[in-house]
Structure formats: structure tokens, C-alpha cells
Write an enzyme that holds these catalytic residues in place. Structure first.
Site, PDB file in Angstrom:
ATOM      1  CD  GLU A   1      -3.008  -1.258   2.145  1.00 56.70           C
ATOM      2  OE1 GLU A   1      -4.201  -1.230   1.795  1.00 56.70           O
ATOM      3  OE2 GLU A   1      -2.650  -1.355   3.321  1.00 56.70           O
TER       4      GLU A   1
ATOM      5  CG  HIS B   1      -3.731   2.211   5.760  1.00 54.49           C
ATOM      6  ND1 HIS B   1      -5.094   2.448   5.811  1.00 54.49           N
ATOM      7  CD2 HIS B   1      -3.589   0.986   5.191  1.00 54.49           C
ATOM      8  CE1 HIS B   1      -5.730   1.408   5.302  1.00 54.49           C
ATOM      9  NE2 HIS B   1      -4.840   0.502   4.913  1.00 54.49           N
TER      10      HIS B   1
ATOM     11  CG  HIS C   1      -6.984  -2.677   7.929  1.00 59.48           C
ATOM     12  ND1 HIS C   1      -6.639  -3.886   7.358  1.00 59.48           N
ATOM     13  CD2 HIS C   1      -6.548  -1.734   7.067  1.00 59.48           C
ATOM     14  CE1 HIS C   1      -6.016  -3.665   6.216  1.00 59.48           C
ATOM     15  NE2 HIS C   1      -5.941  -2.365   6.017  1.00 59.48           N
TER      16      HIS C   1
ATOM     17  CE1 TYR D   1      -6.824  17.913  22.595  1.00 59.56           C
ATOM     18  CE2 TYR D   1      -8.894  18.266  23.762  1.00 59.56           C
ATOM     19  CZ  TYR D   1      -7.526  18.475  23.646  1.00 59.56           C
ATOM     20  OH  TYR D   1      -6.873  19.254  24.549  1.00 59.56           O
TER      21      TYR D   1
ATOM     22  CG  HIS E   1      -9.061  -0.697   2.970  1.00 58.66           C
ATOM     23  ND1 HIS E   1      -8.350  -0.664   1.796  1.00 58.66           N
ATOM     24  CD2 HIS E   1      -8.161  -1.007   3.925  1.00 58.66           C
ATOM     25  CE1 HIS E   1      -7.078  -0.962   2.027  1.00 58.66           C
ATOM     26  NE2 HIS E   1      -6.944  -1.177   3.322  1.00 58.66           N
TER      27      HIS E   1
HETATM   28 ZN   LIG Z   1      -5.119  -1.453   4.254  1.00 56.93          ZN
END
Ligand SMILES: [Zn+2]
Length: 206
Positions: free
Chosen positions: A73, A92, A94, A115, A156
Site C-alpha cells: 500500500e 493507515h 484497519h 479534539y 477498508h
Molecule cells: Zn489497508
């Protein structure tokens, strides 16, 4: 901060995110901008078990030059770091709640807390679904990143940047917390921060 120190911090914060359930298995990846290129978590690595010496290094043109092969990715990170020159790191994940929100057709996290607004900003664009690792996602993420510090990839998970790795991790945690609140309050009528309150936060802390 030296590259060595950045590598150690990446290992430490990756383990911290993993231990607290922000990523499972080999999900999630992190990058850091260096003077002479980028550090990136390796493909199929677990954030819980990174090794400083094996972290992937890429040169300024995104060629792999050292360490293990980088995450599939990598283009998510390139999209953000190219679009936002002030960004020093990208996370990144999940993570459960933000990913749950990303499964809604209307994947919105309202301005519930200061925040969230301070760390994530006014908008959290939803990128349409692409198969993970599909590089066709890059132009969509790049375009969205020009106007936002974070995006949700449909079905995702979140991608978020910060000036430093610590900033990016803090923002990822705040985003996950806001997603959790948004789901807890879904279907109810909580008081949201008003547009002037959001403006005030962004001018004071943005
Ligand atoms: Zn991912």
C-alpha cells in the site's frame, strides 16, 4: 531526529498501536518522511513485531533502497506525502470503529468533540472502494488529501497524516475514538459542535 531515532520510534509506536488493538495480523502500515527519502513498514509485517533494521527505506523517487520490501500500500503514503508537503508521517490502519464507519454509504463522522476537529479537521472524505493494493486508488487519495488530513477508504479503513509520526499516531487514535462515539450515538440526536465552534477551533489550533 536522526534516522535511527525515527526507526526506533516507529517500532515503539507500531507495537503500541498493535497491543491496543488498532491493527491486527499484518494489517496497517506507517511511513515517515526523511531528508533523503522515506521509511515504510515492510510488506506482510505486523505493526506489533517490527524490527528497526528491517524497516523498508525508499529514496526520494520512491525506489526501494534498503531493508525489507515495502508494504503493497506504498501508494497510499505517496499520495498523502506528495499532496501535503507539511506532512512528515502517514498512518493507515484497519481500526475497528473507523472501518465500521467506512462501510456506510454515507460515511460521516460529525464534529462531536473538539479534539477530533483539531486533529482531523473539517472534512473526512470517503474514497470509493478499491481492492487493497490496487494502485488505481492513488489519484483519488491524492486529490482528496489536498483538501484533508485524513480519508476513509470505503470498506477498508482510515489513512491519516501528521507533521511528525507522533502527530500522525495521535490523530489516528483521535479519529478512531471519534468513530466510536459516532457509532455509539448513531440514531440519537447529540448536540454537535456548531459551525462557529468548529471555525474557532481551526483558527485557534489549526
Ligand atoms: Zn489497508
Amino acid at each position: 531526529m536522526t534516522e535511527e531515532a525515527q526507526r526506533r520510534l516507529l517500532v515503539e509506536l507500531g507495537a503500541s498501536l498493535f497491543q491496543r488493538g488498532y491493527s491486527v495480523g499484518s494489517a496497517g502500515n506507517i511511513s515517515i518522511r526523511l531528508e533523503d527519502g522515506y521509511l515504510m513498514t515492510p510488506t506482510n509485517s505486523s505493526l506489533g513485531r517490527l524490527e528497526a533494521a528491517r524497516i523498508s527505506k525508499l529514496d526520494r523517487d520512491w525506489n526501494h533502497v534498503d531493508g525489507d520490501k515495502p508494504t503493497k500500500e506504498v501508494f497510499l503514503h505517496r499520495a498523502f506525502l506528495d499532496a501535503r508537503p507539511e506532512a512528515g508521517a502517514v498512518v493507515h490502519l484497519h481500526s475497528t470503529y473507523a472501518t465500521a464507519i467506512s462501510c456506510f454509504e454515507e460515511a460521516v463522522i460529525p464534529p462531536l468533540t473538539p479534539y477530533f476537529v483539531m486533529r482531523v479537521g473539517r472534512t473526512l472524505p470517503l474514497i470509493p472502494y478499491y481492492r487493497p493494493g490496487n494502485p488505481e486508488m492513488e489519484p483519488a487519495v491524492h486529490a482528496a488529501a489536498k483538501g484533508a488530513k485524513a480519508v476513509l477508504l470505503a470498506n477498508h479503513g482510515p489513512v491519516i497524516c501528521g507533521a511528525t509520526l507522533i502527530d500522525a499516531v495521535n490523530a489516528a487514535e483521535e479519529l478512531e475514538e471519534a468513530a466510536k462515539l459516532a457509532l455509539l450515538l448513531r440514531g440519537m440526536s447529540p448536540r454537535l459542535l456548531t459551525p462557529p465552534q468548529v471555525d474557532d477551533l481551526l483558527t485557534t489550533f489549526g
